[in-house]
Scaffold this motif. Structure first.
Motif, mmCIF file in Angstrom:
data_model
loop_
_atom_site.group_PDB
_atom_site.id
_atom_site.type_symbol
_atom_site.label_atom_id
_atom_site.label_comp_id
_atom_site.label_asym_id
_atom_site.label_seq_id
_atom_site.Cartn_x
_atom_site.Cartn_y
_atom_site.Cartn_z
ATOM 1 N N SER A 196 -31.032 -9.002 -63.208
ATOM 2 C CA SER A 196 -32.067 -9.537 -62.519
ATOM 3 C C SER A 196 -31.889 -11.184 -62.216
ATOM 4 C CB SER A 196 -33.521 -9.283 -63.134
ATOM 5 O OG SER A 196 -33.691 -10.400 -63.992
ATOM 6 N N ASP A 197 -32.631 -11.774 -61.426
ATOM 7 C CA ASP A 197 -32.547 -13.296 -61.229
ATOM 8 C C ASP A 197 -33.729 -13.761 -61.766
ATOM 9 O OD1 ASP A 197 -33.992 -12.656 -58.999
ATOM 10 O OD2 ASP A 197 -33.078 -13.945 -57.704
ATOM 11 N N TYR A 198 -34.536 -13.457 -62.411
ATOM 12 C CA TYR A 198 -36.002 -13.789 -62.797
ATOM 13 C C TYR A 198 -35.722 -14.720 -63.993
ATOM 14 C CZ TYR A 198 -38.463 -10.439 -60.353
ATOM 15 O OH TYR A 198 -39.159 -9.649 -59.349
ATOM 16 N N PRO A 199 -36.150 -15.998 -63.882
ATOM 17 C CA PRO A 199 -36.332 -16.716 -64.992
ATOM 18 C C PRO A 199 -36.664 -16.299 -66.360
ATOM 19 C CG PRO A 199 -37.868 -17.528 -63.452
ATOM 20 C CD PRO A 199 -37.130 -16.262 -62.799
ATOM 21 N N ILE A 220 -46.781 -15.015 -63.485
ATOM 22 C CA ILE A 220 -46.666 -13.986 -64.714
ATOM 23 C C ILE A 220 -45.642 -13.882 -65.425
ATOM 24 C CG2 ILE A 220 -47.290 -11.450 -65.105
ATOM 25 C CD1 ILE A 220 -49.592 -12.751 -64.024
ATOM 26 N N ARG A 221 -45.834 -13.985 -66.856
ATOM 27 C CA ARG A 221 -44.615 -13.573 -67.565
ATOM 28 C C ARG A 221 -44.839 -12.078 -68.049
ATOM 29 N NH1 ARG A 221 -43.241 -13.838 -73.485
ATOM 30 N NH2 ARG A 221 -44.558 -15.421 -73.934
ATOM 31 N N ILE A 222 -43.860 -11.275 -68.044
ATOM 32 C CA ILE A 222 -43.918 -10.047 -68.414
ATOM 33 C C ILE A 222 -43.157 -10.161 -69.841
ATOM 34 C CG2 ILE A 222 -42.950 -7.682 -68.121
ATOM 35 C CD1 ILE A 222 -42.872 -8.346 -65.174
ATOM 36 N N HIS A 254 -45.675 -4.957 -54.526
ATOM 37 C CA HIS A 254 -46.693 -5.731 -53.857
ATOM 38 C C HIS A 254 -46.180 -7.005 -53.353
ATOM 39 C CE1 HIS A 254 -49.086 -2.318 -55.219
ATOM 40 N NE2 HIS A 254 -48.928 -2.421 -56.469
ATOM 41 N N GLY A 255 -45.065 -7.251 -53.309
ATOM 42 C CA GLY A 255 -44.414 -8.468 -52.741
ATOM 43 C C GLY A 255 -44.679 -9.923 -53.739
ATOM 44 N N PHE A 256 -45.033 -9.541 -55.022
ATOM 45 C CA PHE A 256 -45.125 -10.465 -56.012
ATOM 46 C C PHE A 256 -43.810 -10.748 -56.841
ATOM 47 C CE2 PHE A 256 -46.570 -12.516 -59.786
ATOM 48 C CZ PHE A 256 -47.198 -13.321 -59.470
ATOM 49 N N ARG A 257 -43.225 -11.888 -56.766
ATOM 50 C CA ARG A 257 -42.125 -12.246 -57.546
ATOM 51 C C ARG A 257 -41.880 -13.480 -58.327
ATOM 52 N NH1 ARG A 257 -40.227 -9.601 -53.084
ATOM 53 N NH2 ARG A 257 -38.836 -7.825 -53.589
ATOM 54 N N ASP A 258 -43.266 -14.125 -58.509
ATOM 55 C CA ASP A 258 -43.480 -15.247 -59.248
ATOM 56 C C ASP A 258 -43.552 -15.054 -60.680
ATOM 57 O OD1 ASP A 258 -43.777 -17.886 -59.302
ATOM 58 O OD2 ASP A 258 -46.186 -17.871 -58.881
ATOM 59 N N ILE A 259 -42.354 -14.424 -61.154
ATOM 60 C CA ILE A 259 -42.258 -13.794 -62.586
ATOM 61 C C ILE A 259 -41.141 -14.611 -63.470
ATOM 62 C CG2 ILE A 259 -41.603 -11.916 -63.699
ATOM 63 C CD1 ILE A 259 -42.727 -10.243 -61.301
ATOM 64 N N LYS A 260 -41.558 -14.617 -64.823
ATOM 65 C CA LYS A 260 -40.490 -14.953 -65.716
ATOM 66 C C LYS A 260 -40.555 -13.676 -66.677
ATOM 67 C CE LYS A 260 -43.040 -18.332 -68.160
ATOM 68 N NZ LYS A 260 -42.992 -18.836 -69.886
ATOM 69 N N SER A 290 -30.931 -18.536 -61.569
ATOM 70 C CA SER A 290 -32.060 -17.568 -61.498
ATOM 71 C C SER A 290 -33.023 -18.328 -60.437
ATOM 72 C CB SER A 290 -32.773 -17.780 -62.988
ATOM 73 O OG SER A 290 -32.951 -19.196 -63.352
ATOM 74 N N ARG A 291 -34.089 -17.402 -60.034
ATOM 75 C CA ARG A 291 -34.923 -18.129 -59.119
ATOM 76 C C ARG A 291 -35.867 -19.080 -60.111
ATOM 77 N NH1 ARG A 291 -38.002 -14.479 -56.465
ATOM 78 N NH2 ARG A 291 -36.455 -12.943 -56.302
ATOM 79 N N GLN A 292 -36.703 -19.875 -59.400
ATOM 80 C CA GLN A 292 -37.261 -21.099 -60.080
ATOM 81 C C GLN A 292 -38.695 -20.751 -59.766
ATOM 82 O OE1 GLN A 292 -37.562 -25.317 -58.973
ATOM 83 N NE2 GLN A 292 -36.042 -25.271 -60.619
ATOM 84 N N ILE A 293 -39.435 -20.754 -60.934
ATOM 85 C CA ILE A 293 -41.007 -20.636 -60.568
ATOM 86 C C ILE A 293 -41.727 -21.836 -61.287
ATOM 87 C CG2 ILE A 293 -40.947 -18.200 -61.098
ATOM 88 C CD1 ILE A 293 -42.146 -18.737 -63.958
#
Ligand code: SF4
Length: 385
Positions: free
Chosen positions: A209-212, A142-144, A181-187, A21-24
């Motif tokens: 997906s690769d979100y954490p 942001i956590r969705i 909007h170019g925002f991927r800082d997500i879990k 997963s990507r790291q935040i």
């Protein structure tokens, strides 16, 4: 040089490779990638009561909580966020439902992250551009947080109920709006109170997906039921490498959630085991009161911080074997206890001296472990009869 197999079987330490997963970064805690799976909880105080909230956060921190979430249903709560975020020694996430204005307040307050529930924030989709801009400028992830109980009305209509597909579609739809909007800082979390639906939802999400991923069984119930549901669901996912941070939801004090979360990770070897008591369930062969012995040894070693494994076994069937495998152990029988240290019998003591002898020896081993720099866990005790 190529290693030559001598035919000695190896014992697995992990059940699966971790999903990539990507790291935040949630404040000081990395989530995803190769970061250790973290444990989090949520306060039960009124967030506007800053003193009580900070007190509970301090208790959670002392119990091993790494990230804490606070509710923010009113302006008074939003006004308290800056002080709480500043004074907490662990990252604070603001949990936002219904009111988008509190998302911005939480970002301005310096919260380590913000959880949004796209299912109940009014016209959330229209606000994503502004949220992405504010969060991006502040470096706030942001956590969705999709929840079966508050699923987006559009998806509820489409699927009829909160199916795994509906939960995943909701989460990925919202993530795609942020991505525009170019925002991927997500879990992401896709919680359901049914572990079967929850596990399937996370499996699908992990494949798409690769979100954490933040794991949770929502509304899991009182302590006993909630512990079982969470352990089963998290175990199914973590054993497949899925999950980057966990929150056990119990109708019980939040410190209990942390204890359960940590124990789940330790059981799967995703975190160094601390005090581990290996004790047998007792049976008709038992020659000592195993429950009492296990409880007394556990109480006597409470608070140890080295990874000590202590076996408390009540009879000679499995006793010597388990006791030998542990750092320290006892195999009981005929009113006596054979005390093992690192597989060797070091002494035999009368039954009345078993507990004090084990504690004495445990303290010696712990001291040596600390000298040797092995201090990042807690001891492990095996108890068998
Ligand atoms: S260790 Fe002995 S007492 Fe304990 S369950 Fe096994 S056989 Fe029974």
């Amino acid at each position: 040089m190529t290693a030559i197999s001598l035919g000695i079987p190896t014992v697995p330490t992990r059940l699966a490779e971790r999903r990539k997963s990507r790291q935040i970064q949630v404040g000081s805690v990395a989530v995803g990638g190769d970061a250790p799976v973290s444990v989090q909880s949520m306060t039960t105080t009124r967030t506007s009561d800053i003193g009580a909230t900070l007190q509970q956060i301090a208790e959670l921190t002392a119990s091993g909580c790494q990230i804490v979430r606070v509710a923010c249903p009113t302006q008074d709560d939003a006004d308290a966020l800056a002080t709480i975020a500043r004074k907490s020694s662990i990252p604070v996430i603001a949990d936002i439902h219904f009111q988008p204005k509190y998302v911005f307040a939480a970002i301005d307050a310096g919260c380590a992250a913000v959880r949004v529930n796209p299912g109940n924030i009014k016209q959330f989709d229209d606000k994503v551009k502004e949220i992405a801009k504010a969060a991006g400028d502040a470096g706030t992830p942001i956590r969705i947080g999709v929840n079966a109980g508050s699923l987006d009305a559009r998806l509820l209509k489409k699927y009829g109920k909160a199916t795994p597909e509906a939960l995943v579609e909701s989460a990925l739809w919202e993530a795609s709006l942020f991505e525009e909007h170019g925002f991927r800082d997500i879990k992401i979390s896709v919680k359901h109170n049914d572990p079967v639906v929850m596990v399937e939802a996370y499996r699908q999400l992990a494949a798409q997906s690769d979100y954490p991923l933040h794991l949770g069984v929502t509304e899991a119930g009182p302590a006993f039921q909630g512990t079982i549901k969470s352990a089963v669901a998290f175990g199914a996912l973590l054993s497949q490498g899925i999950g980057d941070t966990i929150r056990v939801s119990l109708s019980a004090p939040p410190v209990e959630e942390i204890k359960v979360g940590i124990q789940i990770l330790e059981s799967l070897n995703l975190r160094q085991r601390r005090l581990e008591i290996v004790s047998c369930p007792s049976c008709g062969r038992a020659q000592v009161d195993v429950y009492k012995l296990a409880e007394e040894v556990t109480a006597g070693l409470d608070g140890m911080t080295v990874p000590l494994r202590v076996a408390v076994m009540g009879c000679v069937v499995n006793g010597p074997g388990e006791a030998r495998e542990a750092d320290l152990g006892v195999a009981s029988g005929n009113g006596k206890g054979q005390i093992f240290v690192k597989g060797e019998v070091i002494k035999t003591v009368p039954e009345s001296k078993i507990v004090e002898t084990l504690i004495e020896e445990a303290l010696k081993i712990a001291e040596q472990m600390e000298k040797d720099g092995i201090a990042s866990g807690e001891p492990s005790v095996a108890i068998g009869v």
